[in-house]
Design a protein around this motif. Sequence first.
Motif, short mmCIF file in Angstrom:
data_model
loop_
_atom_site.label_atom_id
_atom_site.label_comp_id
_atom_site.label_asym_id
_atom_site.label_seq_id
_atom_site.Cartn_x
_atom_site.Cartn_y
_atom_site.Cartn_z
N ILE A 87 -17.14 -0.76 6.74
CA ILE A 87 -16.34 -1.25 5.62
C ILE A 87 -15.94 -2.72 5.82
O ILE A 87 -15.63 -3.14 6.94
CB ILE A 87 -15.10 -0.35 5.40
CG1 ILE A 87 -14.46 -0.61 4.04
CG2 ILE A 87 -14.09 -0.53 6.53
CD1 ILE A 87 -13.42 0.43 3.65
N SER A 88 -15.96 -3.47 4.74
CA SER A 88 -15.54 -4.87 4.81
C SER A 88 -14.02 -4.94 4.83
O SER A 88 -13.33 -3.99 4.42
CB SER A 88 -16.08 -5.65 3.61
OG SER A 88 -15.40 -5.25 2.43
N GLU A 89 -13.48 -6.04 5.25
CA GLU A 89 -12.03 -6.22 5.29
C GLU A 89 -11.46 -6.14 3.87
O GLU A 89 -10.40 -5.54 3.65
CB GLU A 89 -11.68 -7.57 5.92
CG GLU A 89 -10.20 -7.80 6.12
CD GLU A 89 -9.51 -6.79 7.03
OE1 GLU A 89 -8.31 -6.56 6.86
OE2 GLU A 89 -10.18 -6.22 7.92
N LYS A 90 -12.18 -6.71 2.91
CA LYS A 90 -11.74 -6.68 1.51
C LYS A 90 -11.67 -5.24 0.99
O LYS A 90 -10.67 -4.84 0.39
CB LYS A 90 -12.69 -7.51 0.64
CG LYS A 90 -12.31 -7.54 -0.81
CD LYS A 90 -13.33 -8.33 -1.63
CE LYS A 90 -13.00 -8.23 -3.11
NZ LYS A 90 -14.04 -8.80 -3.95
N ASP A 91 -12.72 -4.46 1.24
CA ASP A 91 -12.75 -3.06 0.79
C ASP A 91 -11.70 -2.23 1.52
O ASP A 91 -11.11 -1.31 0.94
CB ASP A 91 -14.13 -2.46 0.98
CG ASP A 91 -15.14 -3.00 -0.04
OD1 ASP A 91 -14.71 -3.56 -1.07
OD2 ASP A 91 -16.36 -2.86 0.21
N ALA A 92 -11.47 -2.54 2.79
CA ALA A 92 -10.44 -1.83 3.56
C ALA A 92 -9.06 -2.10 2.97
O ALA A 92 -8.23 -1.18 2.86
CB ALA A 92 -10.49 -2.24 5.03
N ALA A 93 -8.81 -3.34 2.59
CA ALA A 93 -7.52 -3.69 1.98
C ALA A 93 -7.33 -2.97 0.65
O ALA A 93 -6.24 -2.47 0.34
CB ALA A 93 -7.42 -5.21 1.79
N ILE A 94 -8.40 -2.90 -0.13
CA ILE A 94 -8.34 -2.19 -1.41
C ILE A 94 -8.05 -0.71 -1.18
O ILE A 94 -7.18 -0.12 -1.84
CB ILE A 94 -9.66 -2.37 -2.21
CG1 ILE A 94 -9.77 -3.83 -2.69
CG2 ILE A 94 -9.74 -1.40 -3.38
CD1 ILE A 94 -11.15 -4.19 -3.24
N LEU A 95 -8.75 -0.10 -0.24
CA LEU A 95 -8.54 1.32 0.08
C LEU A 95 -7.12 1.56 0.56
O LEU A 95 -6.47 2.53 0.15
CB LEU A 95 -9.56 1.79 1.13
CG LEU A 95 -9.48 3.25 1.55
CD1 LEU A 95 -9.68 4.19 0.37
CD2 LEU A 95 -10.53 3.54 2.62
N LEU A 96 -6.62 0.69 1.40
CA LEU A 96 -5.25 0.82 1.91
C LEU A 96 -4.24 0.73 0.76
O LEU A 96 -3.28 1.51 0.72
CB LEU A 96 -4.99 -0.27 2.94
CG LEU A 96 -3.82 -0.09 3.89
CD1 LEU A 96 -3.87 1.25 4.58
CD2 LEU A 96 -3.80 -1.21 4.90
N ASN A 97 -4.47 -0.17 -0.18
CA ASN A 97 -3.58 -0.28 -1.34
C ASN A 97 -3.63 0.97 -2.20
O ASN A 97 -2.60 1.42 -2.72
CB ASN A 97 -3.94 -1.52 -2.18
CG ASN A 97 -3.53 -2.81 -1.51
OD1 ASN A 97 -2.64 -2.84 -0.67
ND2 ASN A 97 -4.20 -3.89 -1.87
N GLN A 98 -4.81 1.55 -2.37
CA GLN A 98 -4.95 2.79 -3.14
C GLN A 98 -4.21 3.93 -2.45
O GLN A 98 -3.56 4.75 -3.11
CB GLN A 98 -6.43 3.15 -3.33
CG GLN A 98 -7.17 2.21 -4.24
CD GLN A 98 -8.68 2.46 -4.24
OE1 GLN A 98 -9.23 3.02 -3.29
NE2 GLN A 98 -9.34 2.03 -5.30
N MET A 99 -4.31 4.00 -1.13
CA MET A 99 -3.62 5.04 -0.38
C MET A 99 -2.10 4.87 -0.49
O MET A 99 -1.37 5.84 -0.67
CB MET A 99 -4.07 5.02 1.08
CG MET A 99 -5.51 5.45 1.26
SD MET A 99 -6.13 5.20 2.93
CE MET A 99 -5.35 6.56 3.77
#
Length: 151
Positions: A87-99
Amino acid sequence: MMNFRTIFPLLLLFTCSFYAQDNIKDKKEQVKAMKVAFLTTELDLSTQEAEKFWPLYNAYDDKQFEIRHEKMRTFKGRMSDDALNRISEKDAAILLNQMDAADEELFLLRKKFTKNLRTILPAVKILKLKKSEDDFYRKLLQQYGDRGKRR
């Protein structure tokens, strides 16, 4: 036209997935029935309290289940070791925000539920509900853990 060799595997796959879904629904209903029985015993609600409590609780419980299992399931699929290593850092940040948003939704749901409960139950019974839910899930986990040890 499809022949039997083509139809049979599709039919088998459909039947298995249908059975699995029914089995999950059956398990959910069994757990829900056990939970209702447990909470009924623990809370000792009056008839008037029960008439107001159960519709409110069932709506809350269904919405909580929906958030936890529908939204969180999408997160789980993206949390495997393999997926996290790619996972990219950008996608990880998005996933974290969704969680975080799903966690916030659960928190606000519980807060609203507690506020609504205050109009029908005394504070002591609301605290007993929180404790009883924890006790129920602890017993349930213990029961499933014990089943796994017997195998």
